[in-house]
Scaffold this active site. Structure first.
Site, mmCIF file in Angstrom:
data_model
loop_
_atom_site.group_PDB
_atom_site.id
_atom_site.type_symbol
_atom_site.label_atom_id
_atom_site.label_comp_id
_atom_site.label_asym_id
_atom_site.label_seq_id
_atom_site.Cartn_x
_atom_site.Cartn_y
_atom_site.Cartn_z
ATOM 1 N N ASN A 37 0.878 -1.164 0.000
ATOM 2 C CA ASN A 37 0.000 0.000 0.000
ATOM 3 C C ASN A 37 0.916 1.215 0.000
ATOM 4 O O ASN A 37 1.801 1.325 0.852
ATOM 5 C CB ASN A 37 -0.906 0.009 1.232
ATOM 6 C CG ASN A 37 -1.818 1.212 1.245
ATOM 7 O OD1 ASN A 37 -1.382 2.320 1.528
ATOM 8 N ND2 ASN A 37 -3.073 0.997 0.924
ATOM 9 N N LEU A 39 0.648 4.164 0.937
ATOM 10 C CA LEU A 39 0.637 5.049 2.103
ATOM 11 C C LEU A 39 1.368 4.461 3.312
ATOM 12 O O LEU A 39 1.659 5.182 4.257
ATOM 13 C CB LEU A 39 -0.811 5.371 2.507
ATOM 14 C CG LEU A 39 -1.608 6.191 1.505
ATOM 15 C CD1 LEU A 39 -3.045 6.355 1.989
ATOM 16 C CD2 LEU A 39 -0.956 7.538 1.289
ATOM 17 N N SER A 40 1.653 3.192 3.278
ATOM 18 C CA SER A 40 2.285 2.525 4.417
ATOM 19 C C SER A 40 3.783 2.822 4.463
ATOM 20 O O SER A 40 4.507 2.529 3.510
ATOM 21 C CB SER A 40 2.066 1.020 4.312
ATOM 22 O OG SER A 40 2.968 0.326 5.142
ATOM 23 N N PRO A 41 4.274 3.377 5.577
ATOM 24 C CA PRO A 41 5.713 3.613 5.699
ATOM 25 C C PRO A 41 6.519 2.317 5.570
ATOM 26 O O PRO A 41 7.614 2.329 5.005
ATOM 27 C CB PRO A 41 5.867 4.221 7.092
ATOM 28 C CG PRO A 41 4.543 4.822 7.394
ATOM 29 C CD PRO A 41 3.538 3.923 6.727
ATOM 30 N N ARG A 44 6.761 1.575 1.954
ATOM 31 C CA ARG A 44 7.681 2.515 1.306
ATOM 32 C C ARG A 44 9.129 2.153 1.590
ATOM 33 O O ARG A 44 9.991 2.284 0.727
ATOM 34 C CB ARG A 44 7.371 3.952 1.747
ATOM 35 C CG ARG A 44 6.047 4.451 1.169
ATOM 36 C CD ARG A 44 5.897 5.946 1.287
ATOM 37 N NE ARG A 44 6.056 6.465 2.616
ATOM 38 C CZ ARG A 44 5.074 6.696 3.474
ATOM 39 N NH1 ARG A 44 3.831 6.445 3.128
ATOM 40 N NH2 ARG A 44 5.312 7.187 4.666
#
Length: 152
Positions: A37, A39-41, A44
Site C-alpha cells: 500500500n 501510504l504505508s511507511p 515505502r
C-alpha cells in the site's frame, strides 16, 4: 518538529511513487511479487530498498483505506492479512524489516553496503530498522491520524 516529519513523509511518498513507476514500466519478473500500500511507511521502506537494486518485480497495490479486500491469494499466504508481503517463488515474507534484509542478502550481489557482513555493523542496521518500526512509525502514524481527523 511536526512540519519536519511531514516533509520527510512527503519526500518518501514521492520517492516511492517514482520507484513504483520505474518498476511498473520495466519488464516484470513474474516470480517475485510485492503486495503493498503506497501510504504505508513499511511498504515505502521496502520499495526504497527495491529501488537500490536492478530487480524487476510484480507490484500489486492494495488499497486498504478504501476498503479494498485482500486478494484471496494474499489471504492464503499471509495469515496476518497485512502488507507488505513479498512472494519470491514459493518463499513468503510479511514483515517489512525481514523483507528488507532478505532483499539485500538475496539480491544485493557483491555490494553489501546496505547490510554489511560485519556482525557489529549488522547489529547497528538492525537497531535502526527496529527504531523505525517501534518508535518512528508509531509517532508518524499518530501524527497522520491527528492531521487526518482535523482535516475531516
Amino acid at each position: 518538529m511536526t512540519s519536519t516529519l511531514i516533509k520527510y513523509n512527503v519526500i518518501l511518498i514521492v520517492l516511492c511513487i517514482g520507484i513504483t513507476l520505474i518498476h511498473n514500466s520495466s519488464e516484470v519478473k513474474k516470480d517475485v511479487i510485492l503486495y503493498y500500500n503506497h501510504l504505508s511507511p513499511q511498504c515505502r521502506s521496502v520499495l526504497l530498498t527495491l529501488g537500490a537494486f536492478d530487480l524487476e518485480i510484480t507490484l500489486i497495490p492494495i488499497d486498504l483505506l478504501n476498503g479494498e479486500q485482500l486478494p484471496e491469494k494474499l489471504r492464503e499466504i499471509n495469515s496476518l492479512h497485512t502488507v507488505p508481503v513479498l512472494e519470491d517463488g514459493d518463499f513468503v515474507l510479511s514483515e517489512s524489516n525481514a523483507i528488507i534484509v532478505y532483499l539485500v542478502q538475496q539480491y544485493g550481489g557483491s555490494d553489501h553496503s546496505l547490510y554489511p557482513k560485519d556482525l557489529k555493523i549488522q547489529a547497528q542496521v538492525n537497531q535502526i530498522l527496529n527504531f523505525e518500526s517501534r518508535t518512528l512509525y508509531p509517532a508518524i502514524k499518530n501524527l497522520y491520524m491527528n492531521i487526518h481527523f482535523i482535516i475531516i
